[in-house]
Design an enzyme around this catalytic site. Structure first.
Site, PDB file in Angstrom:
ATOM      1  N   SER A   1      26.217   1.802 -31.443  1.00 42.35           N
ATOM      2  CA  SER A   1      26.102   2.240 -32.833  1.00 42.35           C
ATOM      3  C   SER A   1      26.139   1.009 -33.735  1.00 42.35           C
ATOM      4  O   SER A   1      26.375  -0.104 -33.270  1.00 42.35           O
ATOM      5  CB  SER A   1      27.266   3.173 -33.195  1.00 42.35           C
ATOM      6  OG  SER A   1      28.489   2.530 -32.939  1.00 42.35           O
ATOM      7  N   LYS A   2      25.908   1.202 -34.986  1.00 45.07           N
ATOM      8  CA  LYS A   2      26.040   0.116 -35.965  1.00 45.07           C
ATOM      9  C   LYS A   2      26.182   0.751 -37.334  1.00 45.07           C
ATOM     10  O   LYS A   2      25.680   1.863 -37.559  1.00 45.07           O
ATOM     11  CB  LYS A   2      24.784  -0.778 -35.943  1.00 45.07           C
ATOM     12  CG  LYS A   2      25.038  -2.173 -36.410  1.00 45.07           C
ATOM     13  CD  LYS A   2      25.661  -3.006 -35.306  1.00 45.07           C
ATOM     14  CE  LYS A   2      25.913  -4.422 -35.714  1.00 45.07           C
ATOM     15  NZ  LYS A   2      26.400  -5.227 -34.578  1.00 45.07           N
ATOM     16  N   GLY A   3      26.816   0.026 -38.252  1.00 45.32           N
ATOM     17  CA  GLY A   3      26.950   0.539 -39.602  1.00 45.32           C
ATOM     18  C   GLY A   3      26.708  -0.562 -40.602  1.00 45.32           C
ATOM     19  O   GLY A   3      26.753  -1.752 -40.261  1.00 45.32           O
TER      20      GLY A   3
END
Ligand code: NAD
Length: 424
Positions: free
Chosen positions: A113-115
């Protein structure tokens, strides 16, 4: 069949297209069907939040944040959160996929994931950054958690940011949940060894590569680009086991000593003077030429695209250990392969950081903390096993190490998807 068309300059320098090119080649060689490719390529969830935040001067501003969970096939999603003015959903999406492959190549039970939050951290006060972080956390609250998605620091975020996220999450759940993020301060459930983990991982895989060349660290010359967290730690740890670090390249110049630099002294010199240049035990050299010095090992540990179709032919290292993310463009891969340069690809070489993040998550969930020796031993086990898996796979299937790393990763994720089946 693998279709090869020369990319334009802009395409070559686009790291997301570079990752896509490797994905395509690996899935083609694995003969993954179209359906599986669609599943592996498509993020499972993309969240966009608009967060109102009161600034110090009383103005109300609205910031936009993203969280993309690319895959949860092998476990909770795992990936950093970056704060930058130019963050885009496309970038976050691509980085999330990159995390899936990185976790799979070292076989830790995480997806990717990444934000990101669109903001300019340099003009924001600590209080403003804290309010942005807490409101962003509150907006994505039901989507993160130790069993769901575990954020970590990335560009312009740090252990302070992680402490705020952990606290906000814990306040909502009415009990302390340290395992919701990694990269926390040590006293709040962080792990020993996390700070040096990525540089240590680079050292471990380079030592493994040396064995395959019959080289000893004492006889091995190393050039490192970047003297920050990854490059600085790699330099310090490699030097401690006997490697000769002959050149260090920074943004403002490079230093060289053919007998090897004293890294400890260079670190002190940089701390005092603010630069690696004018170090008494070395000569200043042209930073744009230093990467092409003859050496046994080159460690690009600064930024992306530094090795590309224009300069890959000039690299005179035998081993390339990619400390940075995406330092080599896809077009440069073929040139390096033609010149028989042994590449330890980024998703393997710099996976030491996420591996110790995994250890942090395990320790938080157990409430039982390991000493540094145990962290380092387990890190070495995983890095060596992963290195062997990739390099043996490359030899068996006559592909380069990078494509082998992607094939190992894609195969593991595809296998998990197949075993779980498609819920309808
Ligand atoms: P950092 O900011 O601590 O260090 C980067 C260093 O590179 C700085 O000292 C900077 O001055 C230098 N630099 C920048 N541009 C340069 C140039 N053109 N030439 C020479 N030097 C230059 O960052 P970091 O955490 O060490 O990350 C470096 C790379 O490693 C990034 O690609 C990052 O995504 C990747 N990475 C980091 C980690 C981690 O745990 N920190 C983990 C995996 C991958």
């Amino acid at each position: 069949m693998i279709v090869e068309t020369a990319p334009t300059e802009e395409q070559e320098m686009n790291p997301w297209l570079a990752a896509e090119a490797r994905f395509e080649e690996a899935s083609e060689r694995l003969k993954l069907d179209d359906g599986m490719r669609k599943v592996l390529r498509t993020p499972s969830r993309e969240i966009i939040v608009h967060i109102p935040v009161m600034l110090d001067d009383g103005r109300l501003e609205v910031f936009t944040g993203y969280r993309v969970q690319h895959s949860i096939a092998r476990g909770p999603a795992k990936g950093g959160i970056r704060f930058a003015p130019d963050v885009t959903l496309d970038e976050v999406r691509a980085l999330a996929a990159w995390m899936t492959w990185k976790c799979a190549v070292v076989n830790i039970p995480f997806g990717g994931s990444k934000g990101g939050v669109i903001c300019e951290p340099s003009v924001l006060s600590e209080g403003e950054l804290e309010r942005i972080t807490r409101r962003y956390t509150a907006e994505i609250l039901e989507f993160i958690g130790p069993e769901k998605d575990v954020p970590a620091p990335d560009m312009n975020t740090n252990e302070r940011t992680m402490a705020w996220i952990m606290d906000t999450y814990s306040m909502h759940f009415r009990h302390t949940v340290t395992a919701v993020v990694t990269g926390k301060p040590f006293n709040l459930g962080g792990s020993r060894g996390r700070v040096e983990a990525t540089g240590r991982g680079c050292m471990i895989v380079t030592l493994e590569a040396l064995k395959r060349f019959g080289l000893r660290p004492e006889d091995t010359s190393v050039v490192i680009q970047g003297f920050g967290n990854v490059g600085g730690m790699a330099a310090r740890l490699m030097s401690a086991v006997g490697f000769k670090i002959v050149a260090l390249i920074e943004i403002d110049g490079a230093v060289y000593n053919k007998h090897g630099l004293s890294i400890q002294a260079l670190m002190e010199h940089k701390k005092e003077s603010g630069s690696i240049l004018d170090f008494a035990e070395a000569e200043n050299i042209d930073k744009d030429e230093a990467m092409f010095l003859p050496c046994d090992v080159l460690v690009p540990a600064a930024k992306e695209n530094v090795i590309n179709s224009h300069n890959a032919g000039r690299i005179r290292a035998r081993i390339l250990c990619e400390g940075a993310n995406g330092p080599t463009t896809a077009a440069a891969d073929a040139i390096l392969a033609e010149n028989n340069i042994f590449v330890i690809p980024d998703i393997l070489a710099n996976a030491g950081g996420v591996t110790v993040s995994y250890f942090e998550w395990v320790q938080d969930r157990q409430g039982f903390f390991w000493n540094l020796d145990l962290v380092n031993r387990r890190l070495a086990e995983i890095m060596v096993e992963s290195f062997d898996a990739v390099v043996d796979y490359a030899q068996k299937h006559t592909v380069n190490n990078r494509i082998a790393a992607y094939m190992v990763a894609l195969d593991r994720v595809a296998f998990a998807v197949k075993l779980r089946g498609i819920y309808a």
